[in-house]
Design an enzyme around this catalytic site. Structure first.
Site, PDB file in Angstrom:
ATOM      1  N   ASP A 214       0.858  -1.185   0.000  1.00 22.53           N
ATOM      2  CA  ASP A 214       0.000   0.000   0.000  1.00 22.53           C
ATOM      3  C   ASP A 214       0.893   1.233   0.000  1.00 22.53           C
ATOM      4  O   ASP A 214       2.121   1.106  -0.073  1.00 22.53           O
ATOM      5  CB  ASP A 214      -0.963  -0.010   1.206  1.00 22.53           C
TER       6      ASP A 214
ATOM      7  N   HIS B 166      -2.882   2.981  -4.717  1.00 28.91           N
ATOM      8  CA  HIS B 166      -2.219   2.620  -3.452  1.00 28.91           C
ATOM      9  C   HIS B 166      -0.802   2.096  -3.707  1.00 28.91           C
ATOM     10  O   HIS B 166      -0.402   1.062  -3.171  1.00 28.91           O
ATOM     11  CB  HIS B 166      -3.059   1.586  -2.690  1.00 28.91           C
TER      12      HIS B 166
ATOM     13  N   GLU C  62      -9.892   2.478  -5.243  1.00 27.45           N
ATOM     14  CA  GLU C  62      -9.473   3.852  -4.961  1.00 27.45           C
ATOM     15  C   GLU C  62      -8.293   4.302  -5.824  1.00 27.45           C
ATOM     16  O   GLU C  62      -7.252   4.678  -5.301  1.00 27.45           O
ATOM     17  CB  GLU C  62      -9.124   3.972  -3.469  1.00 27.45           C
TER      18      GLU C  62
ATOM     19  N   TYR D 209     -16.339  -4.095   8.313  1.00 28.44           N
ATOM     20  CA  TYR D 209     -15.105  -3.331   8.511  1.00 28.44           C
ATOM     21  C   TYR D 209     -14.783  -3.274  10.007  1.00 28.44           C
ATOM     22  O   TYR D 209     -15.327  -2.471  10.749  1.00 28.44           O
ATOM     23  CB  TYR D 209     -15.214  -1.948   7.853  1.00 28.44           C
ATOM     24  N   PHE D 210     -13.885  -4.152  10.404  1.00 30.02           N
ATOM     25  CA  PHE D 210     -13.562  -4.268  11.827  1.00 30.02           C
ATOM     26  C   PHE D 210     -12.609  -3.162  12.299  1.00 30.02           C
ATOM     27  O   PHE D 210     -12.210  -3.160  13.457  1.00 30.02           O
ATOM     28  CB  PHE D 210     -12.982  -5.659  12.132  1.00 30.02           C
TER      29      PHE D 210
ATOM     30  N   TRP E 184      -8.225  -2.914   8.482  1.00 32.85           N
ATOM     31  CA  TRP E 184      -7.278  -1.889   8.016  1.00 32.85           C
ATOM     32  C   TRP E 184      -6.609  -1.315   9.257  1.00 32.85           C
ATOM     33  O   TRP E 184      -7.281  -1.077  10.272  1.00 32.85           O
ATOM     34  CB  TRP E 184      -8.014  -0.808   7.230  1.00 32.85           C
TER      35      TRP E 184
HETATM   36  C1  ACM Z   1     -10.969  -0.487   0.631  1.00 34.35           C
HETATM   37  O1  ACM Z   1     -11.435  -0.432   1.774  1.00 34.35           O
HETATM   38  N1  ACM Z   1     -10.353   0.560   0.094  1.00 34.35           N
HETATM   39  C2  ACM Z   1     -11.057  -1.698  -0.162  1.00 34.35           C
END
Ligand code: ACM
Ligand code: ZN
Length: 530
Positions: free
Chosen positions: A191, A262, A326, A417-418, A466
């Site tokens: 990333d 990214h 993105e 999304y944790f 993330w």
């Molecule tokens: C993402 O959360 N950008 C896949």
């Protein structure tokens, strides 16, 4: 009389349900019957298993050793006081290789899988029957269980770019997956903030791209910078070690190499691969950045193919994740090379250029015998012919892809999304959002909009972690527990078995297990609405 009979039947079936449901297992099994009596596992209990069951035997013994301080001997046969593992050889491949049965009676425990993986999953159920207190005499209830998963893909992602995590911790994370009957570890390796996998042909990915000089303090855009270097890379030997560790737990590792966006960490070392030529730096801040790989430059494709030539042999997984999310088009719009590509390839616009990029990489990856997964942005400008879509911006992309008969993995932000806060009054730093455990539990990856035919393309679901604001293993644990337990039931258990009121007390017992493991969890995560 009829009324009386009906009432009696109702009461009996209610009793059967509550009996079945009182078995304390997450995810709830397909069928579970509790019986009167208990069997006691002691250091004298023997494991009866063929040599081919070694993964299950090792996992169980390592667990017993770590948590209770003893290991069990194996024996060729035993009439009593045994844990028997049996995986029959099937002439025809079984429908569901993760299926197992587990029986506990006065003589011992018998686990029979429809594959070695099924037997291994049965071991995870046995582990949950053990009391979460250290002892030499582990009493487990007599029971009879038959179980198999609703979805074949049950995943957890870990982002190791925003913050690096050691091999030791990655292995612990994989153990958590196994203990929750997850079968896929999505490893987000590259990333803007760091490149984390050694590529021998491009050593600057190790010397330059794996290190950032500084990180913002606090929530984006930050209160200044910490001026602390943050570095980390996995050597190929370490990657192999992790992949083997996962395979020993029947977990597939899917690597993600992000493209075309990214890409700042890679561009910092190879600025000629960006549209402006740089200079670029490994980012110490978060968000979506305008500088991405140049889609007009042949060198970009040669570089990414070199990377994949080294990545692909390290991962037995049939899938390689190519990111695709993105990717702003600002640079491409004014880059002569990108514009020439659009013209030469007769492409409509920059979205079609992104689609060209992914198609081209898919072709290369397919030529190596692998399939691609991409985030749902890969739908824009047209899907690559064999791509699997990971739907994150809600379920819309996944629904569209399934309608086009492409495989789909559901991972919508609102349920999966944790990195989002588990409680309204979260006192640690998180990215924001609000995703309580009950909402995770409510998730059904199969959208109602799909016909039965199209619904078959939904392979399953995954939670993403993330790590912009997750800097340590204990914070990872705090963010994933107890939500991973809720997701595991949402992905494994039959839809008709899902019931929050039934899950809640089992989750509280799971919390006792987290305490027993000496891992962190979010205590507010279990009190709803706070
Ligand atoms: C993402 O959360 N950008 C896949
Ligand atoms: Zn360009």
């Amino acid at each position: 009389m009829k009324q009386l009979l009906l009432t009696a039947c109702l009461l009996l079936s209610l009793a059967a349900i509550s009996h079945a449901q009182s078995i304390n297992i997450i995810p709830a099994p397909v069928k579970a019957e509790m019986k009167n009596g208990q069997f006691t596992i002691t250091p004298k209990t023997v494991i009866v298993a063929a040599a081919a069951e070694s993964k299950s035997v090792s996992f169980l013994n390592d667990y017993l050793d770590k948590l209770y301080g003893f290991r069990l001997k194996t024996a060729a046969k035993a009439d009593r006081n045994y844990i028997k593992l049996v995986t029959p050889v099937f002439v025809k491949k079984p429908d569901n290789e993760e299926r197992y049965t587990l029986n506990v009676d006065a003589n011992g425990v018998s686990i029979q899988g429809d594959s070695y993986q099924g037997t291994f999953i049965g071991i995870q159920t046995l582990i949950q029957l053990l009391p979460p207190v250290k002892s030499n005499a582990l009493k487990i209830p007599f029971t009879s269980i038959e179980d198999y998963p609703r979805f074949g893909y049950r995943g957890m992602m870990l982002d190791v770019s925003r913050h690096f995590f050691t091999v030791e911790f990655v292995k612990q994370y994989i153990d958590f997956l196994a203990l929750h009957k997850m079968n896929t570890f999505h490893w987000h390796l590259t990333d803007d903030q760091g490149w984390r996998i050694e590529i021998k042909k491009h050593p600057e990915l190790t010397t330059i791209s794996s290190c950032r000089e500084s990180t913002i303090i606090g929530h984006h855009p930050g209160k200044g910078e910490d001026h602390i270097k943050h570095c980390g890379i996995y050597t190929q030997e370490q990657v192999k070690e992790v992949v083997k560790y996962a395979a020993d737990r029947f977990i597939t590792v899917i690597p993600e190499i992000e493209m075309p966006g990214h890409a700042m960490a890679a561009l910092a070392a190879y600025p000629e691969l960006g549209c402006t030529g740089g200079p670029y730096k490994v980012q110490g801040t978060w968000g979506v950045l305008q500088d991405v790989f140049c889609a007009g430059n042949e060198k970009t494709f040669a570089f990414l193919q070199d990377v994949l030539d080294e990545v692909i042999p390290l991962f037995p997984s049939k899938y390689i994740h190519v990111g695709g999310d993105e990717c702003p088009k600002d640079r491409w719009k004014v880059c002569p090379k990108c514009q020439k590509r659009i013209k030469d390839e007769n492409l409509k616009d920059e979205h079609a250029l992104q689609s060209y990029f992914i198609h081209r990489m898919e072709k290369y990856i397919n030529s190596k015998g692998k399939q691609i997964i991409g985030w749902d942005e890969i739908l824009e400008g047209g899907l690559a012919p064999n791509a699997t879509v990971m739907s994150w911006r809600g379920e819309k992309g996944g629904i569209e892809a399934a309608k086009q008969h492409h495989n789909v993995i559901m991972t919508p932000t609102g349920w999966c999304y944790f990195d989002y806060s588990q409680s309204k009054k979260e006192d640690s730093l998180t990215i924001g959002g609000y995703l309580p455990v009950e909402k995770v539990y409510s998730y059904d990856p199969q959208p109602k909009e799909l016909s039965a035919e199209d619904a078959k393309y939904i392979l399953g679901g995954q939670a993403n972690l993330w790590t912009e604001y997750i800097t340590s293993p204990t914070k990872v644990q705090y963010m994933v527990f107890p939500r991973m337990a809720a997701l595991s039931e949402a992905l494994w258990s039959p839809k008709e078995k899902k019931n929050w009121k039934d899950f809640e007390p089992r989750m509280n017992d799971q919390i006792k297990r987290y305490q027993f493991w000496n891992v962190n969890y979010n205590p507010k995560g279990i009190k709803q609405g706070e």
